[in-house]
Design an enzyme around this catalytic site. Structure first.
Site, PDB file in Angstrom:
ATOM      1  N   SER A   1      -8.927   4.454   7.251  1.00 33.25           N
ATOM      2  CA  SER A   1      -9.789   5.058   7.706  1.00 33.25           C
ATOM      3  C   SER A   1     -11.256   4.920   7.478  1.00 33.25           C
ATOM      4  CB  SER A   1      -9.324   6.830   7.908  1.00 33.25           C
ATOM      5  OG  SER A   1     -10.184   7.485   8.677  1.00 33.25           O
TER       6      SER A   1
ATOM      7  N   TYR B   1      -6.979  14.448   3.964  1.00 30.83           N
ATOM      8  CA  TYR B   1      -6.524  13.332   4.872  1.00 30.83           C
ATOM      9  C   TYR B   1      -7.263  12.219   4.167  1.00 30.83           C
ATOM     10  CZ  TYR B   1      -6.996  10.253   8.681  1.00 30.83           C
ATOM     11  OH  TYR B   1      -6.792   9.098   9.709  1.00 30.83           O
TER      12      TYR B   1
HETATM   13  N1  LIG Z   1      -7.519   7.720  15.977  1.00 28.81           N
HETATM   14  C1  LIG Z   1      -8.649   7.622  15.026  1.00 28.81           C
HETATM   15  O1  LIG Z   1      -9.689   8.033  15.234  1.00 28.81           O
HETATM   16  C2  LIG Z   1      -8.184   7.131  13.713  1.00 28.81           C
HETATM   17  C3  LIG Z   1      -9.172   6.927  12.703  1.00 28.81           C
HETATM   18  C4  LIG Z   1      -8.784   6.445  11.499  1.00 28.81           C
HETATM   19  C5  LIG Z   1      -7.609   6.215  11.028  1.00 28.81           C
HETATM   20  N2  LIG Z   1      -6.525   6.579  11.981  1.00 28.81           N
HETATM   21  C6  LIG Z   1      -5.190   6.182  11.524  1.00 28.81           C
HETATM   22  O2  LIG Z   1      -4.739   5.387  12.440  1.00 28.81           O
HETATM   23  C7  LIG Z   1      -3.225   5.528  12.376  1.00 28.81           C
HETATM   24  C8  LIG Z   1      -2.410   5.410  13.649  1.00 28.81           C
HETATM   25  O3  LIG Z   1      -2.988   6.644  14.284  1.00 28.81           O
HETATM   26  P1  LIG Z   1      -3.192   7.005  15.896  1.00 28.81           P
HETATM   27  O4  LIG Z   1      -5.022   7.020  15.842  1.00 28.81           O
HETATM   28  O5  LIG Z   1      -2.799   5.790  16.548  1.00 28.81           O
HETATM   29  O6  LIG Z   1      -2.729   8.534  16.176  1.00 28.81           O
HETATM   30  P2  LIG Z   1      -1.580   8.537  17.029  1.00 28.81           P
HETATM   31  O7  LIG Z   1      -1.270   8.147  18.447  1.00 28.81           O
HETATM   32  O8  LIG Z   1      -1.055  10.105  16.789  1.00 28.81           O
HETATM   33  O9  LIG Z   1      -0.182   7.642  16.242  1.00 28.81           O
HETATM   34  C9  LIG Z   1       0.278   8.124  15.036  1.00 28.81           C
HETATM   35  C10 LIG Z   1       1.544   7.340  14.878  1.00 28.81           C
HETATM   36  O10 LIG Z   1       2.345   7.656  13.838  1.00 28.81           O
HETATM   37  C11 LIG Z   1       3.568   8.008  13.977  1.00 28.81           C
HETATM   38  N3  LIG Z   1       4.383   8.790  12.844  1.00 28.81           N
HETATM   39  C12 LIG Z   1       3.637  10.318  12.534  1.00 28.81           C
HETATM   40  N4  LIG Z   1       4.404  10.622  11.399  1.00 28.81           N
HETATM   41  C13 LIG Z   1       5.623   9.754  11.254  1.00 28.81           C
HETATM   42  C14 LIG Z   1       6.516   9.839  10.281  1.00 28.81           C
HETATM   43  N5  LIG Z   1       6.882  10.694   9.539  1.00 28.81           N
HETATM   44  N6  LIG Z   1       7.252   8.431  10.554  1.00 28.81           N
HETATM   45  C15 LIG Z   1       7.053   7.576  11.344  1.00 28.81           C
HETATM   46  N7  LIG Z   1       5.808   7.584  12.349  1.00 28.81           N
HETATM   47  C16 LIG Z   1       5.230   8.597  12.384  1.00 28.81           C
HETATM   48  C17 LIG Z   1       3.567   8.474  15.242  1.00 28.81           C
HETATM   49  O11 LIG Z   1       4.779   8.461  16.077  1.00 28.81           O
HETATM   50  P3  LIG Z   1       5.954   9.493  16.096  1.00 28.81           P
HETATM   51  O12 LIG Z   1       5.378  11.134  16.173  1.00 28.81           O
HETATM   52  O13 LIG Z   1       6.712   9.182  17.131  1.00 28.81           O
HETATM   53  O14 LIG Z   1       6.692   9.574  14.650  1.00 28.81           O
HETATM   54  C18 LIG Z   1       2.563   7.785  15.875  1.00 28.81           C
HETATM   55  O15 LIG Z   1       3.222   6.497  16.280  1.00 28.81           O
HETATM   56  C19 LIG Z   1      -3.114   6.647  11.524  1.00 28.81           C
HETATM   57  O16 LIG Z   1      -2.667   6.172  10.065  1.00 28.81           O
HETATM   58  C20 LIG Z   1      -4.274   7.261  11.326  1.00 28.81           C
HETATM   59  O17 LIG Z   1      -4.455   8.174  10.082  1.00 28.81           O
HETATM   60  C21 LIG Z   1      -7.030   6.785  13.171  1.00 28.81           C
END
Ligand SMILES: NC(=O)c1ccc[n+]([C@@H]2O[C@H](COP(=O)([O-])OP(=O)(O)OC[C@H]3O[C@@H](n4cnc5c(N)ncnc54)[C@H](OP(=O)(O)O)[C@@H]3O)[C@@H](O)[C@H]2O)c1
Length: 247
Positions: free
Chosen positions: A141, A154
Site C-alpha cells: 500500500s 495497517y
Molecule cells: N483499496 C485500496 O484503496 C487499497 C490501497 C492500498 C492497498 N490495498 C490492499 O489491496 C488488497 C486488496 O484489497 P481491496 O482494496 O481489493 O479490498 P477488498 O475488495 O475488501 O478485497 C479484500 C480481499 O481480501 C480477502 N480477504 C480478507 N481476509 C481474508 C482472509 N483471512 N483470507 C482470505 N482472504 C481474505 C477478501 O475476501 P473474503 O472476505 O471473501 O475472504 C477480499 O477478496 C489488500 O491487501 C489491501 O490492503 C487496497
C-alpha cells in the site's frame, strides 16, 4: 513466457483488486486459481471467467491458515499442472488511531496482511526453488512506503511485506533460484476495503476521501498484468498506483 498459459494463484480474489486482476489475467490467457473466504463470490467470478472463455478454479481459503494456502497452491498444481505466480493480495484495513486500542483489529491485520503473505511465501517457496522459476507479487500500500495518521498498524503490516518482497528478491538472486518479486503500493482504490473499518470517525473521513478521489481496481489489475508479462530475466519490483487527483 508471457501472461498466456501461466498458472497464477490469487488470494483475496473475491472482490476489488483480486477480482479485477483475476479477470484481466484470465482474459489474457492465464489459468487463475482464486482463494478467499466467501465461496459464492468466488464461484460467481469463476463462472464469469469461464463464460468469457477463460480458465479458472477456486477454493475457499483463509490466509491466516497455512494449511489453507498450501491446499490452494496444491489445487493450482493438480488442476493446471504447475505454478508460475502467486499474487498475495488478501488484506483488511480496519484503521483507527492507536489510542483507540482496537487491539483485536491489530491482531487481525497482522494475521491477514502479514502472516497471510508469509503463508503464501511458505507455500510456494519449495516449488519455485526446485523449478528455479516463479514470481511472488504482493499488495502492499502507499501506507507501506510512507506514514499516515490513523494507519499505524495497517502501515506496519504493509511496510513489513515490502521488506519481505525485497529480501526474497535479493536472496533469490544470491541463491540463483530466479524467483522474482513485486510490491504494489496502491493509494485510494474503490473496493470493499473500507467496509473493514469499524472506527466510525475514521470510516466517515475515509469514505468521503475515497468518494472524492478513488479510482477503479482495474488500474491495479493492469499493473499486475504488466508485472506478470515481463520476460524471465526482468524483475520489475515496485509500483505506486495513485489516482491522478490524489495528493
Ligand atoms: N483499496 C485500496 O484503496 C487499497 C490501497 C492500498 C492497498 N490495498 C490492499 O489491496 C488488497 C486488496 O484489497 P481491496 O482494496 O481489493 O479490498 P477488498 O475488495 O475488501 O478485497 C479484500 C480481499 O481480501 C480477502 N480477504 C480478507 N481476509 C481474508 C482472509 N483471512 N483470507 C482470505 N482472504 C481474505 C477478501 O475476501 P473474503 O472476505 O471473501 O475472504 C477480499 O477478496 C489488500 O491487501 C489491501 O490492503 C487496497
Amino acid at each position: 513466457m508471457t501472461v498466456k498459459n501461466k498458472v497464477i494463484v490469487i488470494t483475496g480474489a473475491s472482490s476489488g483488486i483480486g477480482e479485477a486482476s483475476a479477470k484481466l489475467l484470465a482474459e489474457n490467457g492465464a489459468k487463475v486459481v482464486l482463494g478467499a473466504r466467501r465461496a459464492e463470490r468466488l464461484a460467481a467470478i469463476v463462472n464469469d471467467i469461464e463464460a468469457a472463455g477463460g480458465q479458472a478454479t477456486y477454493q475457499v481459503t483463509d490466509v491466516t491458515k497455512q494449511a489453507d494456502v498450501d491446499s490452494l497452491v496444491q489445487l493450482a498444481q493438480s488442476t493446471f499442472g504447475g505454478l508460475d505466480v502467486i499474487f498475495n493480495n488478501a488484506g483488511i484495513m480496519p484503521s483507527s488511531p492507536i489510542s483507540a486500542l482496537h487491539t483485536d483489529e491489530w491482531d487481525a491485520m497482522i494475521d491477514i496482511n502479514l502472516k497471510g503473505v508469509l503463508h503464501g511465501v511458505a507455500a510456494v517457496m519449495p516449488i519455485f526453488t526446485a523449478q528455479k522459476h516463479g514470481q511472488i507479487i504482493t499488495t502492499s500500500s502507499v501506507a507501506g512506503i510512507k506514514s499516515f495518521a490513523g494507519a499505524g498498524v495497517y502501515g506496519a503490516t504493509k511496510f513489513a511485506v515490502r521488506n519481505l518482497m525485497e529480501v526474497i528478491r535479493m536472496e533469490s538472486a544470491q541463491e540463483g533460484t530466479n524467483i522474482r518479486t513485486a510490491s504494489l503500493y496502491p493509494a485510494a482504490i474503490n473496493t470493499e476495503l473500507l467496509h473493514t473499518i469499524t472506527d466510525e470517525k475514521t470510516k466517515q473521513g475515509m469514505d468521503a476521501f475515497y468518494q472524492q478521489v478513488g479510482i477503479s481496481p482495474q488500474a491495479v489489475a493492469n499493473v499486475v498484468n504488466f508485472a506478470v508479462d515481463q520476460p524471465e530475466d526482468v524483475n520489475v519490483n515496485e509500483f505506486t498506483i495513485y489516482p491522478t487527483k490524489q495528493v
